[in-house]
Design a protein around this motif. Sequence first.
Motif, PDB file in Angstrom:
ATOM      1  N   UNK A 164       0.797  -1.185   0.034  1.00 12.38           N
ATOM      2  CA  UNK A 164      -0.012  -0.116   0.046  1.00 12.38           C
ATOM      3  C   UNK A 164       0.793   1.210   0.088  1.00 12.38           C
ATOM      4  N   UNK A 216     -19.379   8.934   1.946  1.00 11.98           N
ATOM      5  CA  UNK A 216     -18.124   8.319   0.863  1.00 11.98           C
ATOM      6  C   UNK A 216     -17.151   7.421   1.347  1.00 11.98           C
ATOM      7  N   UNK A 234     -11.763  11.119   2.562  1.00  9.03           N
ATOM      8  CA  UNK A 234     -12.499  10.045   2.657  1.00  9.03           C
ATOM      9  C   UNK A 234     -11.458   8.712   2.352  1.00  9.03           C
ATOM     10  N   UNK A 235     -10.761   8.837   1.220  1.00  4.78           N
ATOM     11  CA  UNK A 235      -9.864   7.869   0.710  1.00  4.78           C
ATOM     12  C   UNK A 235      -8.910   7.613   1.635  1.00  4.78           C
ATOM     13  N   UNK A 236      -8.285   8.475   2.235  1.00  2.00           N
ATOM     14  CA  UNK A 236      -7.232   8.350   3.260  1.00  2.00           C
ATOM     15  C   UNK A 236      -7.882   7.489   4.413  1.00  2.00           C
ATOM     16  N   UNK A 282     -16.885  -0.635  -1.607  1.00  2.00           N
ATOM     17  CA  UNK A 282     -16.486  -0.877  -2.781  1.00  2.00           C
ATOM     18  C   UNK A 282     -15.311  -2.096  -2.701  1.00  2.00           C
ATOM     19  N   UNK A 283     -14.577  -1.819  -1.511  1.00  2.00           N
ATOM     20  CA  UNK A 283     -13.313  -2.561  -1.226  1.00  2.00           C
ATOM     21  C   UNK A 283     -13.659  -3.983  -0.634  1.00  2.00           C
ATOM     22  N   UNK A 296     -18.687   4.069   1.491  1.00  2.00           N
ATOM     23  CA  UNK A 296     -19.082   3.632   0.210  1.00  2.00           C
ATOM     24  C   UNK A 296     -17.672   3.027  -0.401  1.00  2.00           C
ATOM     25  N   UNK A 297     -16.609   3.719  -0.133  1.00  2.00           N
ATOM     26  CA  UNK A 297     -15.147   3.205  -0.443  1.00  2.00           C
ATOM     27  C   UNK A 297     -15.084   1.940   0.330  1.00  2.00           C
ATOM     28  N   UNK A 352      -6.582  -5.318   6.348  1.00  2.00           N
ATOM     29  CA  UNK A 352      -5.991  -6.326   5.411  1.00  2.00           C
ATOM     30  C   UNK A 352      -4.744  -6.872   6.500  1.00  2.00           C
ATOM     31  N   UNK A 383      -8.482   4.041   3.304  1.00  2.00           N
ATOM     32  CA  UNK A 383      -7.123   3.349   3.107  1.00  2.00           C
ATOM     33  C   UNK A 383      -6.580   2.885   4.538  1.00  2.00           C
TER      34      UNK A 383
END
Lengths: 408, 408
Positions: free
Chosen positions: A33, A233, A132-134, A240-241, A236-237, A144, A137
């Motif tokens: 990552x 958001x 939101x992505x941060x 999706x993951x 939602x990410x 993970x 992740x």
Amino acid sequence: MIQKPRGTRDMLPDEMERRREIEARMRARARLYGFREIATPVFEELELFTIRSGEGIINEMYVFEDKGGRSLALRPELTAPVLRTYVEEGRSLNKPIKWCYFADCFRYERPQKGRYRQFWQFGAELIGADSAMGDAEVITLGYDLLRTAGVKFVLRIGHLSFMRTLLADLADGDKKKIRAFLDKREEEAAVTYLRDIGQDQLCDPLIRLCGARTLDDVFAVIGEIPEAARIREMFAILDASGILYEINPAIARGLDYYTGVVFECFAEGLGAENQILGGGAYRLAHLFGGEDTPSAGFAIGFDRVMVALGEESWIPWQPQVMIITTSEGRDYALTVAEQFRMNGIITETDLMDRSFSAQMKAAGKSADYAVIIGKEEVATGTITLKDLKAGTQEKVTADEAIEKLTSA
Amino acid sequence: MIQKPRGTRDMLPDEMERRREIEARMRARARLYGFREIATPVFEELELFTIRSGEGIINEMYVFEDKGGRSLALRPELTAPVLRTYVEEGRSLNKPIKWCYFADCFRYERPQKGRYRQFWQFGAELIGADSAMGDAEVITLGYDLLRTAGVKFVLRIGHLSFMRTLLADLADGDKKKIRAFLDKREEEAAVTYLRDIGQDQLCDPLIRLCGARTLDDVFAVIGEIPEAARIREMFAILDASGILYEINPAIARGLDYYTGVVFECFAEGLGAENQILGGGAYRLAHLFGGEDTPSAGFAIGFDRVMVALGEESWIPWQPQVMIITTSEGRDYALTVAEQFRMNGIITETDLMDRSFSAQMKAAGKSADYAVIIGKEEVATGTITLKDLKAGTQEKVTADEAIEKLTSA
């Protein structure tokens, strides 16, 4: 007899092999990552930890002085040291900064069952991203890493804005009390407390909020807050993951410095000490002399993960070879041993000046295969490979034996 | 600004990657000889170290108290803790015991250039063997670990019986003085000292012994001592194993507890601080409450090895991919990212809510390849793979891109 200090432990090879395997898996996975490992000193200036966690933490740390009379503390956690490193050495790096660590931490307390004074954490910090992505992740990475380790767990995610919105009109001291109750999972005590301070109208919403398991339920209680779009958001990410989670607005985390999303993982079958990961979004750099910088991270309780994984041997099997010889065969045996090792085969020779038969006996205890080198083998450039479990043996060249053992 | 404590350091990712690579190589290599890793606590009871090294060491250690009022010390070295572990937990294990460790140690002193207060050692201990093969294997393992690391060095081997025989008639205090001079490589001072105490007849033999570089030269000075046969056998084993060494009877090692063979390795190009390994045969278990047990081991100064290896990047290159997309491509990008990572490719996505062109710019700084996912790629289930160094790009499937990147 001198013993290890109370509340500490030694780790013998079987345990260390399992730990190093999981550590390596987590490190490799984080690397994929873009999270790369850093290391900070085992001790830091005491102030670093009181700034993050308050003066109360002094009694929970090992504190001592350096030659210059400064107070140092064995680190109780890594987030403050990592952010200190960022402020001191990382401010010119490209953002976002993605760092992870695997390190030992210390707690100064009377020993209790299963709680050691030195313990290990694998953690990660994302510094300089506010998105939101941060957030997603960081959660995805923690999730993970636990999956990579092979542990079974549930992930619970909350957001501090939920409870803050609900409790916005309370005095700071009251908010703190409520949060402390929620942190200990004592919802009833929180409700009683609200009643005692005359905030009855909040009791029912608090119960409903703690029980909310969807965003729609949450926002039905507190309204569509300004953070709602970003929170939606982020989930939602995660969807999706393919991340599996439970929404839990009661997650409060212990410390003041969290700012947004918070999340925790709990392992199956660990009893009361089942939290194996805790994390969230926070701001800390400005307290250490840097700019105010959005950050998010988590720490995995590595020792608890290892307990959850159990003690069965799930390390890949590797054949263990003992070379058995006499003084005439010694030099040839050394060459064969080196050749085996060069090919990745664990190979030992007798270091006890044992007789031939005592070597055979010792091999039976510790090895899978014996390589017997007597006069005849030296003369013909062969070895006798004995499978100690099957009891079979054959005369082969060293190369043939290596081929057999490495393809087994 | 809060800074790291004086005399400590942070290690950033490039350095940590190199360190973890060398650590892993050493651990894997030791395993092939049957040496398996253990771990002991970072702190031990103070007494453990004063027994091994004398009261003088107290001033060189970080000492503090636990809740029970006992004095603890951050470990200055690992041999005493490993032998304490053996006495406490390992006495019932089959002999010989072969353990290794990779651990941090601490020295409490005023900071000096290149000498840090926290430093790392990779070491090994062979417990319960008393043989030429055992001594030779310990030396061979140390030699092999340094070669595995890729450092250039010379190995010097001595034996305490050489100097002991020569100085047998001196008073204990005088022996100690001479050994201290030799330990600091001050032969002339040792000779002057002998003269001052009226032992002129030893001056010439001491000079000859210090200069001896073959066993024949050594025994010409001190005679064929009882240990001679075993010492000759050990060197014959090293010769058969292809180990390159210098015989150096001046090697004294600092501590009283060594009993036989002693050896040291020195790296090229490190200046005065060039010793990167020290070891020997010793007895220690009986001091910790165990039986008198022959042991041999060594410790590698891991930090100095890393300095000797230099800072060039010799970590195997891995392609770094940045996925560039917009909100329509987000979910597809997440799937592609996971697919890439599952195939061992370092893959990052934008966590900064950057525009498409800002993402391209950021990728140019940190990645080797950009994976561009726009509307068209989503619609056709493809990606655009851009080689950021060559400037070329092509539209391919994710599988084709993975194939290309993993075979590169």
